[in-house]
Design a protein around this motif. Sequence first.
Motif, PDB file in Angstrom:
ATOM      1  N   PHE A 441       0.966  -1.348  -0.156  1.00 12.99           N
ATOM      2  CA  PHE A 441       0.004   0.000   0.087  1.00 12.99           C
ATOM      3  C   PHE A 441       0.855   1.288   0.007  1.00 12.99           C
ATOM      4  CE2 PHE A 441      -2.547  -3.118   2.088  1.00 12.99           C
ATOM      5  CZ  PHE A 441      -3.578  -3.319   1.330  1.00 12.99           C
ATOM      6  N   HIS A 442       2.297   1.191   0.186  1.00 14.19           N
ATOM      7  CA  HIS A 442       2.923   2.356   0.364  1.00 14.19           C
ATOM      8  C   HIS A 442       4.118   2.423  -0.813  1.00 14.19           C
ATOM      9  CE1 HIS A 442       1.361   2.350   4.465  1.00 14.19           C
ATOM     10  NE2 HIS A 442       1.915   1.209   4.574  1.00 14.19           N
ATOM     11  N   PHE A 443       4.348   1.595  -1.123  1.00 17.18           N
ATOM     12  CA  PHE A 443       5.251   1.541  -2.616  1.00 17.18           C
ATOM     13  C   PHE A 443       5.300   0.046  -3.133  1.00 17.18           C
ATOM     14  CE2 PHE A 443       7.651   1.264   1.407  1.00 17.18           C
ATOM     15  CZ  PHE A 443       8.162  -0.143   1.583  1.00 17.18           C
ATOM     16  N   ASN A 444       5.636   0.057  -4.512  1.00 18.69           N
ATOM     17  CA  ASN A 444       5.747  -1.021  -5.496  1.00 18.69           C
ATOM     18  C   ASN A 444       6.624  -2.181  -5.052  1.00 18.69           C
ATOM     19  OD1 ASN A 444       4.940  -2.635  -7.516  1.00 18.69           O
ATOM     20  ND2 ASN A 444       5.936  -1.509  -9.225  1.00 18.69           N
ATOM     21  N   CYS A 445       6.091  -3.532  -4.614  1.00 18.15           N
ATOM     22  CA  CYS A 445       6.898  -4.584  -4.158  1.00 18.15           C
ATOM     23  C   CYS A 445       6.764  -5.681  -5.167  1.00 18.15           C
ATOM     24  CB  CYS A 445       6.214  -4.893  -2.827  1.00 18.15           C
ATOM     25  SG  CYS A 445       6.438  -3.813  -1.523  1.00 18.15           S
ATOM     26  N   LYS A 446       7.881  -6.662  -5.102  1.00 18.17           N
ATOM     27  CA  LYS A 446       7.506  -7.570  -5.964  1.00 18.17           C
ATOM     28  C   LYS A 446       8.112  -8.928  -5.455  1.00 18.17           C
ATOM     29  CE  LYS A 446       9.788  -9.328 -10.540  1.00 18.17           C
ATOM     30  NZ  LYS A 446       8.432  -9.260 -11.099  1.00 18.17           N
ATOM     31  N   TYR A 447       7.440  -9.991  -5.487  1.00 15.05           N
ATOM     32  CA  TYR A 447       7.650 -11.213  -4.766  1.00 15.05           C
ATOM     33  C   TYR A 447       8.472 -12.004  -5.936  1.00 15.05           C
ATOM     34  CZ  TYR A 447       6.956 -16.036  -2.964  1.00 15.05           C
ATOM     35  OH  TYR A 447       7.081 -17.172  -2.032  1.00 15.05           O
ATOM     36  N   GLU A 448       9.529 -12.734  -5.370  1.00 13.62           N
ATOM     37  CA  GLU A 448      10.324 -13.845  -6.055  1.00 13.62           C
ATOM     38  C   GLU A 448      10.667 -14.703  -5.470  1.00 13.62           C
ATOM     39  OE1 GLU A 448      11.900 -13.887  -9.157  1.00 13.62           O
ATOM     40  OE2 GLU A 448      11.899 -12.075 -10.185  1.00 13.62           O
ATOM     41  N   GLU A 449      10.435 -16.048  -5.900  1.00 10.62           N
ATOM     42  CA  GLU A 449      10.851 -17.237  -5.367  1.00 10.62           C
ATOM     43  C   GLU A 449      11.796 -18.237  -6.205  1.00 10.62           C
ATOM     44  OE1 GLU A 449       7.107 -20.286  -6.075  1.00 10.62           O
ATOM     45  OE2 GLU A 449       7.192 -19.061  -4.202  1.00 10.62           O
ATOM     46  N   LYS A 450      11.702 -17.838  -7.555  1.00 11.47           N
ATOM     47  CA  LYS A 450      12.530 -18.757  -8.434  1.00 11.47           C
ATOM     48  C   LYS A 450      13.994 -18.569  -8.550  1.00 11.47           C
ATOM     49  CE  LYS A 450      12.787 -19.943 -13.488  1.00 11.47           C
ATOM     50  NZ  LYS A 450      12.083 -19.746 -14.824  1.00 11.47           N
ATOM     51  N   ASP A 451      14.787 -19.578  -8.532  1.00  8.20           N
ATOM     52  CA  ASP A 451      16.280 -19.669  -8.831  1.00  8.20           C
ATOM     53  C   ASP A 451      16.864 -19.478  -7.120  1.00  8.20           C
ATOM     54  OD1 ASP A 451      16.445 -20.132 -11.525  1.00  8.20           O
ATOM     55  OD2 ASP A 451      16.118 -17.918 -12.030  1.00  8.20           O
ATOM     56  N   GLN A 452      18.331 -19.386  -7.504  1.00 15.61           N
ATOM     57  CA  GLN A 452      19.162 -19.037  -6.241  1.00 15.61           C
ATOM     58  C   GLN A 452      19.109 -17.532  -5.846  1.00 15.61           C
ATOM     59  OE1 GLN A 452      22.879 -20.474  -7.276  1.00 15.61           O
ATOM     60  NE2 GLN A 452      22.535 -22.508  -6.901  1.00 15.61           N
ATOM     61  N   ILE A 453      19.381 -17.302  -4.858  1.00  6.95           N
ATOM     62  CA  ILE A 453      19.286 -15.921  -4.335  1.00  6.95           C
ATOM     63  C   ILE A 453      20.064 -14.746  -5.110  1.00  6.95           C
ATOM     64  CG2 ILE A 453      19.952 -14.295  -2.514  1.00  6.95           C
ATOM     65  CD1 ILE A 453      17.088 -15.366  -1.715  1.00  6.95           C
ATOM     66  N   GLY A 454      21.417 -15.570  -5.115  1.00 16.78           N
ATOM     67  CA  GLY A 454      22.207 -14.676  -6.008  1.00 16.78           C
ATOM     68  C   GLY A 454      21.626 -14.220  -7.466  1.00 16.78           C
ATOM     69  N   LYS A 455      21.151 -15.249  -8.059  1.00 12.95           N
ATOM     70  CA  LYS A 455      20.387 -14.777  -9.294  1.00 12.95           C
ATOM     71  C   LYS A 455      19.266 -13.914  -9.240  1.00 12.95           C
ATOM     72  CE  LYS A 455      21.742 -19.058 -11.783  1.00 12.95           C
ATOM     73  NZ  LYS A 455      21.257 -20.228 -12.803  1.00 12.95           N
ATOM     74  N   ARG A 456      18.565 -13.900  -8.265  1.00 13.57           N
ATOM     75  CA  ARG A 456      17.360 -13.125  -7.892  1.00 13.57           C
ATOM     76  C   ARG A 456      17.739 -11.509  -7.514  1.00 13.57           C
ATOM     77  NH1 ARG A 456      13.781 -16.596  -3.516  1.00 13.57           N
ATOM     78  NH2 ARG A 456      15.368 -18.068  -3.680  1.00 13.57           N
ATOM     79  N   TYR A 457      19.077 -11.626  -6.771  1.00 15.83           N
ATOM     80  CA  TYR A 457      19.671 -10.398  -6.890  1.00 15.83           C
ATOM     81  C   TYR A 457      19.994  -9.844  -8.064  1.00 15.83           C
ATOM     82  CZ  TYR A 457      19.968 -10.978  -1.513  1.00 15.83           C
ATOM     83  OH  TYR A 457      19.692 -11.063  -0.411  1.00 15.83           O
TER      84      TYR A 457
END
Length: 517
Positions: A441-457
């Motif tokens: 409600f305060h700013f645009n957020c995105k959910y990610e669960e695919k791949d390793q954390i490094g790739k998501r970063y």
Amino acid sequence: MAQQEEVFKKIVSHCKEYGFVFPSSDIYDGLGAVYDYGQNGVELKNNIKQYWWQSMVLLHQNIVGIDAAIFMHPTTWKASGHVDAFNDPLIDNRDSKKRYRADVLIEDQIAKYDDKIEKEVEKARKRFKENFDEAQYRATSPKVLETIEKRDALHRRFQEVMNAEGGIDLTGMKQIILDEEIVCPISGTRNWTDVRQFNLMFKTEMGASADGTSTIYLRPETAQGIFVNYLNVQKTGRMKLPFGIAQIGKAFRNEIVARQFIFRMREFEQMEMQFFIKPGTELDWFAKWKETRMAWHQALGFGAENYRFHDHDKLAHYANAATDIEFHMPFGFKEVEGIHSRTNFDLSQHAKFSGKKIEYFDPDTNESYTPYVIETSIGVDRMFLSVMCHSYEEQQLPDGQTRTVLHLPAALAPVKLAVFPLTKKDGLPEKAQEIINDLRFHFNCKYEEKDQIGKRYRRMDAIGCPYCVTVDQQTLEDNTVTLRDRDTMEQRRVNISDLRSIIEDEVSITSLLKKLL
């Protein structure tokens, strides 16, 4: 210069790969000089527009906004001069059958002289290394001085033909192209036609039947929608001079030579503000708006060295002062915003052609007069491109990997916070979604669960997301998460309850606006 061209190509490719800008009608191989903004691009573009709008309307009590129609009465464009004078000088190469803007060919030739000077300086820098005195070399090198002389002579000739009595000297323009031995980029020949004028406005028909149609135009600028609404806004808003009217909207120009990605397009968006003032005060207001607009750009933190004013050598017939704010793009300093003192030309023309009296009654002096106007006009798409160009970086990391990151100002970033569950089990996805449900409600957020954390970063770095949060087993124990900063890549544990206060101040448009006060 070649290196910068390669960087620019990478930026264009990055825009498509990460959902910022797509060629329009891409499945049909695109439409020349027309582009669509993707899911990340539209967010960035909207944030740029919000920053501009709030800086105008929110921070100035005497500036209001409107949204005028794209279609306008055709006499509007007769009054503004666009029907008779909104032209580009075009030239064809008989061998390649390609058409070019003659003025652009000459501007490119001037740029080639500039490139030649910079190459000579760079060669000397490598030769003399730490003993190199650039200022002295530029002032004494015979090769540099000779090229500067040729460049300046060409620039003077170009200004003379562009500002000749009665309009552009088309014959003189062709002679410059011949004298400079400018060749067609496709055929490599100098088999040129004469230069002729081409009107840039798109025409269409309005009416239900062939017999009852009338010719109207897609507006080539948004300013006229403000001018024809001057009286409506002034009277209904009980506005007193000085006051401004702001507008963001689409404009259309049938550019023959559209180039450099979204820098020059046939369908584009403008952010314009017309500031109405008492005659005689215009030069003071012109200076004030120059300062105000430059501060707006520099608040983004791109460095003062990347901006400059380019004052016009020759003014349009209706102006008594004009300047451009130029930004250092990969292809050189280019205009992103124009600031003009337009006198009372526009309101006077519309009064003349409409037969309506368009004046302001000044209660302080008990007199009526036609207000003068200071215009600030910025291209949304050019602003978008300048932000992307400055923010793009390929970093070599200590482990040998390359990280592509967009250092977007946090307030403009399309996604402000990405939330990652470390694994897809043990209640971590549910906890991550809980965080997003609270903060979205305060700013645009995105959910990610695919791949390793490094790739998501890395994916989030590539779209310019300033903050990432990782939810792990410790989160379930003490309600803390790992917060990662995009630019420094530093990570720290913070309480979930503190996330909003930590992030919101950094990512809000308000954080930029406060720099302007």
